[in-house]
Design an enzyme around this catalytic site. Structure first.
Site, PDB file in Angstrom:
ATOM      1  N   HIS A 181      -0.757 -16.430   3.908  1.00 12.02           N
ATOM      2  CA  HIS A 181      -0.080 -17.168   4.939  1.00 12.02           C
ATOM      3  C   HIS A 181      -0.846 -16.508   6.340  1.00 12.02           C
ATOM      4  CE1 HIS A 181       2.880 -19.658   6.835  1.00 12.02           C
ATOM      5  NE2 HIS A 181       3.747 -18.598   7.373  1.00 12.02           N
TER       6      HIS A 181
ATOM      7  N   HIS B 272       4.873 -11.589   8.104  1.00  9.08           N
ATOM      8  CA  HIS B 272       3.949 -13.006   8.430  1.00  9.08           C
ATOM      9  C   HIS B 272       2.596 -12.681   8.777  1.00  9.08           C
ATOM     10  CE1 HIS B 272       6.800 -16.251   8.635  1.00  9.08           C
ATOM     11  NE2 HIS B 272       5.812 -17.078   9.025  1.00  9.08           N
TER      12      HIS B 272
ATOM     13  N   SER C 264       8.594 -11.042  11.454  1.00  7.57           N
ATOM     14  CA  SER C 264       7.190 -10.847  12.238  1.00  7.57           C
ATOM     15  C   SER C 264       6.528  -9.745  11.936  1.00  7.57           C
ATOM     16  CB  SER C 264       7.684 -11.181  13.619  1.00  7.57           C
ATOM     17  OG  SER C 264       6.539 -10.866  14.447  1.00  7.57           O
TER      18      SER C 264
ATOM     19  N   GLU D 246       8.533 -20.626   2.469  1.00 12.37           N
ATOM     20  CA  GLU D 246       9.003 -19.319   3.280  1.00 12.37           C
ATOM     21  C   GLU D 246      10.454 -19.037   3.156  1.00 12.37           C
ATOM     22  OE1 GLU D 246       6.688 -18.925   6.869  1.00 12.37           O
ATOM     23  OE2 GLU D 246       6.155 -21.085   6.427  1.00 12.37           O
TER      24      GLU D 246
ATOM     25  N   TYR E  62      10.428 -23.973   5.083  1.00 17.36           N
ATOM     26  CA  TYR E  62      11.105 -22.818   5.024  1.00 17.36           C
ATOM     27  C   TYR E  62      12.599 -22.824   4.240  1.00 17.36           C
ATOM     28  CZ  TYR E  62       8.764 -20.496   8.857  1.00 17.36           C
ATOM     29  OH  TYR E  62       7.624 -19.850   9.597  1.00 17.36           O
TER      30      TYR E  62
END
Length: 718
Positions: free
Chosen positions: A131, A240, A355, A484, A523
């Site tokens: 990713h 991520h 994140s 995801e 997602y």
């Protein structure tokens, strides 16, 4: 749907705790299996998958203006195979790419069938992406994922398919008796929940079972050759690949790709030093070049080095071969001829709402935290920017918690976007395909931007057939998911599968999610998170019950696995390679000013230049478009150190963090271009005489490609 049921033994290890440093600790503390008792074969492989480093849109942020223009460090495919002789086997491929691609998976399986027959099929092959948002786009086959890349990019696709195949060939050829160890530990301060208000909508009794709102556990599997010892490790952890900003234009594997580089380098540089403890890895990032470059000049005084450097001016550009570029790679000098190099992969997991920008999100105009519920600043999400651990140098990442990785968001109109100018998008939507009442009701409370599930011109806009897969290697269970999953969605899926596999017993079992595997479908949130319609919920393609559907089907697979029952493969996804459209402007030709040559150094180092560790050395060469040759398993740039009086040895290349290859042209369609090579001299650099060299390939008007090289004047590092 595919299934493999191997019973490959894995020995559990103890827990320990901290990103790549933790991996070293996990490698060192895992329980070992006696070499003489090996009952299976293990093999690992790795190969360059760096795509076009010029003009191609980057995959992830979906910003048309973010196009490649150089290399931060190279991308790789890393593969492992575990086999019981004459029985089952597992092949797992980890890509330094934004995600796996259905058409890439299809074509790789075709090549493997042609080479190995039915040894590697959809039943036992998983191809997963880390990713990174800093790799070339254009390799997926569905329209919605190729809009910003101006359609399909054949070079991006070929680099992946070719590289995956080569990494698998290596792994297959390297199969030897060996053992496997598995371990787990917590990694702190590597990720935060970017949609906390959605997470808080999950039931409180469910949330109370977990200490954190993101998963902190990393699971690692180590491979040990009976004769050679440790030969590689793969791990799964959720965060991520958005540490690189959307203003970045250099190809990069981002945080997971970087960790893999560091881990491989650390092992290569330390595996022969038995006196060094594992804990020494915590002292800092490993050096890309260590004792392979002897300090033959340390006895020279600085003025003697300057005198020696003065005898080497810049070399004019001249014809070369691609072999020179390959030979210029530093990492090849680290390899031992009698054994393959150590392969380390940092694989992706349920990273949907995680994140890496752990300092949180702040408004760029006020410096205050963004709105908690909507991640906006005075109603504008563009002003809400997340900060990583490097803040304020380099500048804060572009991403917002709402907008952390704009993964091709042409599909769904979130509530935040609905409040801002939806009339235009409704007009666009209705011109393409107005959603039916049934579709609107199915997606509630999500406002539908584009009805991609029912759009088929010029070909399908979004996937309608998705692969799911369970691979079991002893006590390690890998759930291959094509998207995801958010933190809680992943927890629910893991728990459901583990319950089936263990029958509710307290059996030691490591269940990991391999995200973005075999194809991509955006997602997957929980029903409760979907109701909030933050970024992840707004990007869940198949409605509020998507997670329930996954859990239902994975429980079926798990049940079949423990009963050792075959599973019907289900409908096959389409192969739309022949239908792909590309609007990327080709390279017509390359030129240089009259009287100059490709590879000439147009901006050299200063005369009699001396630099110190930490300084930046920058040179510019007359160059050509990097799309002419990807320099696969080679390099566009290399720093060479002088050995003796006339022998130049590669010291750093474009796979090093300290060296950057930056390509530019004076105008969009100009046939002229430049290569800027920047070397931030690392603290570990050996004092001596150095020069910087550039490799490239130029295209003539009628299509022939000619390789070239040139170098800067020599300079001293004191």
């Amino acid at each position: 749907m595919s299934l493999l049921v191997p019973s490959l033994n894995v020995c559990p290890g103890s827990r320990c705790g901290l990103f790549w440093v933790l991996v070293v600790l996990l490698l060192g503390s895992s329980t070992r299996v006696a070499f003489s008792d090996s009952k299976y074969l293990v093999g690992l492989g790795t190969y360059d998958i760096t795509g076009p480093a010029a003009d191609v849109n980057m995959m992830g942020y979906a910003m048309m203006e973010q196009t490649t223009s150089g290399v931060h460090f190279r991308l790789r495919a890393r593969s492992f195979i575990v086999a019981e002789p004459g029985k089952n086997r597992v092949l797992f491929v980890n890509l330094d790419a934004c995600m796996a691609s259905q058409i890439v998976t299809i074509k790789v399986l075709e090549r493997l069938k042609a080479r190995y027959g039915d040894l590697y099929t959809e039943k036992n092959v998983a191809i997963s992406g880390i990713h990174t948002h800093a790799g070339p786009a254009g390799y997926l086959q569905y329209v919605v994922y190729t809009v910003t890349s101006l359609g399909f990019v054949r070079q991006s696709f070929d680099a992946l398919v070719d590289g995956i195949e080569q990494s698998v060939i290596q792994a297959h050829d390297n199969l030897r008796p060996g053992s496997i160890n598995v371990n787990a530990g917590e990694v702190m301060d590597a990720g935060i929940n970017r949609s906390p208000s959605a997470y808080l909508n999950n039931p409180s009794e469910e949330r109370s079972k977990y200490k954190y709102d993101v998963d902190k556990e990393m699971t690692l599997i180590k491979f040990v050759d009976d004769e050679w010892g440790p030969i590689g490790s793969f791990n799964w952890f959720a965060t991520h690949g958005t540490s690189m900003t959307n203003t970045n234009s250099l190809i990069s594997g981002d945080n997971k790709g970087a960790a893999a580089r560091f881990m491989e380098d650390w092992f290569e540089q330390n595996n022969s030093a038995s006196s060094e403890s594992v804990e020494s890895a915590g002292e800092g990032i490993p050096r890309r070049v260590s004792s392979i470059i002897p300090d033959v000049q340390s006895h020279h005084r600085e003025h003697e080095l300057l005198e020696l450097a003065a005898s080497f001016g810049s070399t004019p550009g001249k014809p070369a071969t691609k072999t020179l570029s390959v030979a210029g790679r530093v990492r090849s000098a680290l390899r031992k001829a009698d054994k393959p190099g150590f392969v380390s992969a940092f694989c992706q997991s349920n990273c949907g709402d995680v994140s890496p920008n752990v300092l949180g999100a702040f408004c760029t105009d006020t410096g205050l935290p963004c709105d908690f519920n909507h991640s906006t600043c005075d109603g504008k999400n563009e002003l809400c920017v997340a900060r990583g651990p490097g803040y304020p140098i380099p500048p804060a990442e572009e991403i917002t918690i709402f907008n952390d990785n704009m993964d091709q968001e042409l599909l769904i109109l979130s509530k935040e976007m609905t409040r801002q100018g939806n009339a235009f998008w409704k007009l666009v939507r209705n011109m393409l395909k107005s959603p039916t009442k049934e579709q609107v009701a199915c997606q509630q409370p999500k406002p539908v931007l584009l009805d991609t599930g029912e759009m088929t011109l010029p070909y399908q806009w979004a996937p309608s057939i998705l692969p799911i897969q369970i691979l079991r290697v002893g006590q390690l269970v890998i759930l291959s998911v094509p998207g995801e999953f958010t933190t809680m969605a992943g927890r629910r899926l893991r728990d459901a599968v583990k319950q089936v596999l263990t029958g509710g017993k307290n059996e030691k079992l490591h269940v990991v999610i391999a995200g973005l595997t075999n194809t991509y479908s955006q997602y997957i949130t929980t029903f409760e998170e979907y109701e909030i319609q933050r970024y992840e919920g707004a990007s869940t393609l198949y409605g509020p019950h998507t997670l329930s559907a996954y859990i239902q089907e994975f429980k079926k697979l798990a049940g079949a696995l423990i009963r050792d029952q075959p599973v019907e493969p289900g409908p096959q996804p389409p192969d739309m390679l022949s239908k792909q459209i590309s609007m990327l402007t080709p390279v017509f030709m390359d030129t240089t000013p009259l009287g100059t040559h490709f590879g000439d150094c147009s901006t050299d180092v200063p005369k009699n230049a001396t630099y110190k560790r930490g300084d930046m050395v920058s040179v510019v060469f007359l160059s050509a478009c990097p799309r002419n040759d990807l320099m696969t398993e080679g390099t566009f740039a290399v720093v060479e150190i002088l050995q003796g009086m006339d022998t130049w040895v590669p010291a750093y290349d474009d796979d090093d963090f300290c060296l950057r290859f930056i390509w530019s042209r004076p105008a969009k369609l100009s046939a002229r271009s430049h290569a800027t090579i920047e070397w931030r001299i690392p603290q570990s650099a050996t004092p001596g005489v150095y020069r910087i060299r550039h490799f490239g390939a130029a295209k003539a008007l009628f299509g022939s490609v000619r390789h070239f090289t040139g170098s800067s004047s020599a300079f001293v590092v004191a």
